[in-house]
Write a protein that holds these residues in place. Structure first.
Motif, short mmCIF file in Angstrom:
data_model
loop_
_atom_site.label_atom_id
_atom_site.label_comp_id
_atom_site.label_asym_id
_atom_site.label_seq_id
_atom_site.Cartn_x
_atom_site.Cartn_y
_atom_site.Cartn_z
N ALA A 109 0.88 3.97 -3.07
CA ALA A 109 0.56 5.38 -2.80
C ALA A 109 1.68 6.29 -3.30
CB ALA A 109 0.32 5.59 -1.32
N ALA A 110 2.93 5.89 -3.04
CA ALA A 110 4.06 6.74 -3.44
C ALA A 110 4.28 6.70 -4.95
CB ALA A 110 5.32 6.30 -2.70
N ALA A 111 4.20 5.49 -5.53
CA ALA A 111 4.47 5.34 -6.96
C ALA A 111 3.46 6.11 -7.80
CB ALA A 111 4.48 3.87 -7.35
N ARG A 112 2.21 6.14 -7.33
CA ARG A 112 1.17 6.87 -8.08
C ARG A 112 1.46 8.36 -8.13
NH1 ARG A 112 -4.39 4.06 -5.95
NH2 ARG A 112 -4.33 2.26 -7.36
N LEU A 113 2.30 8.83 -7.22
CA LEU A 113 2.64 10.25 -7.19
C LEU A 113 3.97 10.51 -7.91
CD1 LEU A 113 1.49 10.87 -3.55
CD2 LEU A 113 0.47 11.87 -5.59
N GLY A 114 4.45 9.46 -8.57
CA GLY A 114 5.66 9.65 -9.37
C GLY A 114 6.96 9.30 -8.67
N GLU B 242 -2.03 -6.06 -8.39
CA GLU B 242 -2.39 -5.43 -9.66
C GLU B 242 -2.18 -3.92 -9.59
OE1 GLU B 242 -6.35 -6.92 -10.33
OE2 GLU B 242 -5.58 -8.96 -10.60
N GLU B 243 -2.55 -3.34 -8.46
CA GLU B 243 -2.36 -1.90 -8.29
C GLU B 243 -0.87 -1.55 -8.33
OE1 GLU B 243 -6.03 -0.10 -5.70
OE2 GLU B 243 -4.23 -0.69 -4.62
N ALA B 244 -0.06 -2.39 -7.69
CA ALA B 244 1.38 -2.14 -7.64
C ALA B 244 1.97 -2.21 -9.04
CB ALA B 244 2.06 -3.16 -6.72
N GLU B 245 1.51 -3.20 -9.81
CA GLU B 245 2.03 -3.34 -11.17
C GLU B 245 1.64 -2.13 -12.02
OE1 GLU B 245 1.06 -7.05 -13.09
OE2 GLU B 245 2.07 -6.37 -14.92
N ALA B 246 0.35 -1.76 -11.90
CA ALA B 246 -0.14 -0.62 -12.69
C ALA B 246 0.60 0.67 -12.32
CB ALA B 246 -1.64 -0.45 -12.47
N SER C 202 0.84 -1.21 0.00
CA SER C 202 0.00 0.00 0.00
C SER C 202 0.86 1.25 0.00
CB SER C 202 -0.93 0.01 1.21
OG SER C 202 -1.76 -1.12 1.21
N ALA C 203 1.96 1.22 0.76
CA ALA C 203 2.88 2.36 0.79
C ALA C 203 3.49 2.56 -0.60
CB ALA C 203 3.98 2.13 1.82
N ALA C 204 3.90 1.46 -1.21
CA ALA C 204 4.55 1.52 -2.53
C ALA C 204 3.59 2.09 -3.57
CB ALA C 204 5.01 0.12 -2.94
#
Lengths: 82, 370, 171
Positions: B21-26, B70-74, B17-19
């Motif tokens: 949240a952060a990855a979605r912000l670049g 799936e979220e992490a991959e996306a 979840s941390a990964a």
């Protein structure tokens, strides 16, 4: 295991295959020769270690089986055989 | 040296979840996990989760695990499996071992989401094969599809003890009894009710005294406890069981933070020693966060929210969120955490967490002024 | 010894009757209805979204006990497999003269077959009477939770909450 063939499913951990085959004693302790088996099943506690393909102290609960693997009930700290 | 923007230790519900949240912000995120499959303990949770419908309540744990992956991959998160983080050093730098090869990785930020470990309970015979953690039994049954035994004594009536007992029944074992040292059931009554209607007795003010067998468990002796949890003589009873499962709590896994010099505190309400953290999950080491059970034992649903919070806070630290945006988004997650920690069961943890984060916040603010 | 959910593992009659999810006797007499046996404040609300008629309300905070609007409830039973705690049942008190049906969530295999006779058990697992399986809704569409409908003598309907005979260890 100890020279006797054990059937296993591809990819399952050694410990699962052994338990399915009815084996619950995986090693004996060095000083008091007490039996030990699986305790945590996720690779933390090292209670389930055995000698696998000549390498002692292998955590069987997180090590996948492979065809032809030689698994030995470990005595004490075990011994490298190659 | 390998370099990542944000390193996350642990690919369980909090770490993923941390990964995400952060990855979605670049943020460029790398997750390290010692296991060969991601998901932490989610994939052995075959029951439907509680929580809010908007947050996947009513969905079984393994489906939540799949969803997170799936979220992490996306989001473009890199997940490094079979990779043990053996050390956390100033820098911050991470010491990694993968298939016998060690390497070092430098990160601008680190989220430690290492989870928790099951507590043991020592009594004569507890080392016999057949005595194992309740979580271990759950792993064997639900992941590997092997029954650890056919007749089980469950020690502990918290949610883990109750849920694993039910799953052992579903897998075809007989749960002979659940014993609980306290004078009331520790977990949710709805979990206990499933066991009771299946005919499983829950013995309150009872515990296991010893177990016997050669070479594995054949019998267990249980007895009544008095108000001080001392055995009452003459109440011993022998149960024919081949398995004794210990569901006596979890402790946060915070060794990595300990070795890095992060301040630890102790609170039995959170499972023992845990890293001091503020309401953004920042530890006492700048650039290092903690989330999930490693920050104090709670549940998978709170772990995911904490992960999100740590991810957002890390993204803010790395300059991907303005303080204003961050404030708003973190407040949202905190509100959801508050909701999960309300009610008679959550209240204890809510108070513990509030105390911890407030004290840490004051303390960290003081340090910044020095 | 104190009684109730925290001690017996299932709610006492008093806890049920004073909880907002337990319908009145009058409502049970008037036709099929949901019975919510959720008496502890835990963070959970899928029952609320499961009901197409908005007859179940949890609201904020999500640890509130579910409130059943017994006049809106049609007894459709959609909430039964939706409850992660397996704590919702459906009761039809007047299924046939002298016979009621109880729907309960069931997560064991094999599922019972329609028309078989089984032991109907109460909240403490004790056998109360015989029951006949009149319907089984497999769990494919409900996240794996099947629902079994058991016809039992009406006088046992408020007590029957499951069946035995399906568990492997009992055979």
């Amino acid at each position: 295991m100890d020279g006797i063939p054990v059937a296993a499913r591809t990819g399952e951990p050694i410990a699962a295959a052994l338990m399915a085959a009815g084996h619950h004693v995986f090693r004996y302790t060095p000083r008091r020769h007490e039996p030990r088996g699986v305790f945590c099943a996720i690779g933390r506690c090292t209670d389930c270690i055995m000698t696998v393909d000549g390498v002692p102290n292998v955590r069987t609960c997180v090590t996948p089986v492979r065809p032809g693997m030689e698994i030995r009930t470990q005595e004490g700290l075990g011994r490298w055989s190659k | 040296m390998e370099q990542v923007e944000l390193a996350v230790v642990g690919a369980g519900p909090a770490g993923l979840s941390a990964a995400v949240a952060a990855a979605r912000l670049g943020v460029q995120v790398a997750v390290f996990d010692e296991n060969s499959k991601p998901g932490g303990q989610l994939f052995k949770q075959i029951h439907k989760f509680f929580g809010s419908s908007q947050h996947l309540a009513g969905v079984r744990g393994y489906d939540i695990g799949q969803h997170l992956l799936e979220e992490a991959e996306a989001a473009g998160v890199a997940i490094h499996l079979d990779t043990t983080v053996y050390g956390l050093f100033p820098g911050p730098r991470l010491g990694l071992v993968c298939h016998g090869q060690s390497r070092t990785c430098r990160a601008s930020g680190v989220v430690v989401a290492t989870g928790a470990t099951e507590n043991a309970l020592a009594f004569p015979g507890w080392t016999l094969p057949g005595v194992l953690g309740a979580g271990a039994a759950q792993t064997l049954v639900n992941l590997h599809r092997v029954l650890p035994g056919r007749r089980v004594l469950m020690v502990g009536s918290g949610n883990v003890g109750l849920i694993v007992s039910y799953q052992l029944l579903q897998a075809g074992a007989r749960v002979v009894a659940v014993v609980e040292a306290a004078d009331k059931i520790g977990g949710y009554a709805v979990h206990a009710a499933k066991l009771r209607r299946a005919g499983v007795p829950v013995l309150l003010s009872h515990s296991v005294l010893s177990c016997q067998g050669n070479p594995r468990v054949e019998k267990a002796t249980v007895c009544r406890l008095d108000q001080l949890w001392q055995p009452v003589a003459g109440t011993e009873r022998q149960l024919e069981v081949d398995t004794v499962c210990l569901a006596v709590g979890l402790s946060p896994l915070c060794e990595l933070l300990w070795m890095m010099g992060a301040s630890l505190a102790h609170d039995t309400r959170l499972g023992g020693h845990f890293p001091v953290h503020d309401e953004d999950l920042r530890t006492s080491v700048p650039g290092v966060w903690v989330a999930g059970d490693a920050s104090g034992v709670e549940e998978a649903s709170t772990a995911m929210e904490e992960g999100r919070l740590a991810g957002l806070s890390a993204a803010e630290f790395l300059g991907k969120l303005t303080p204003g945006e961050a404030k708003e988004r973190k407040a949202e997650v905190r509100q959801s955490l508050e909701a999960l920690r309300s009610g008679a069961f959550g209240e204890i943890r809510r108070r513990a967490k509030a105390q911890v984060t407030q004290e840490a916040g004051d303390c960290f603010a003081g340090w910044r002024q020095l | 010894m104190p009684a109730g959910a925290s001690f017996d593992g299932y709610p006492s009659r008093g806890e049920l009757e004073s909880s907002p999810g337990y319908p009145s006797r009058r409502r049970m007499e008037s036709g099929p209805v949901a019975i919510i046996e959720c008496v502890q404040e835990i963070p959970c609300n899928p029952c609320e979204t499961a009901c197409p008629r908005h007859a179940i309300r949890v609201g904020e905070p999500i640890t509130s006990l579910p409130v059943l609007d017994e006049d809106k409830c049609t007894g459709c039973g959609l909430c039964v497999p939706a409850c992660p705690g397996l704590a919702i049942f459906r009761l039809h008190l007047h299924y046939r003269p002298g016979l009621a049906t109880v729907d309960f969530p069931y997560e064991y295999l094999p599922l019972p077959e329609v028309d078989t006779e089984v032991d109907a058990v109460g909240r403490d697992g004790g056998v109360l009477c015989r029951g006949r399986v009149v319907a089984v809704q497999a769990g494919q569409k409900t996240g794996g939770t099947a629902v079994v409908r058991l016809a039992v003598p009406a006088e046992f309907a408020e007590e029957v909450r499951s069946m035995s005979g399906g568990l492997e260890h009992e055979r």
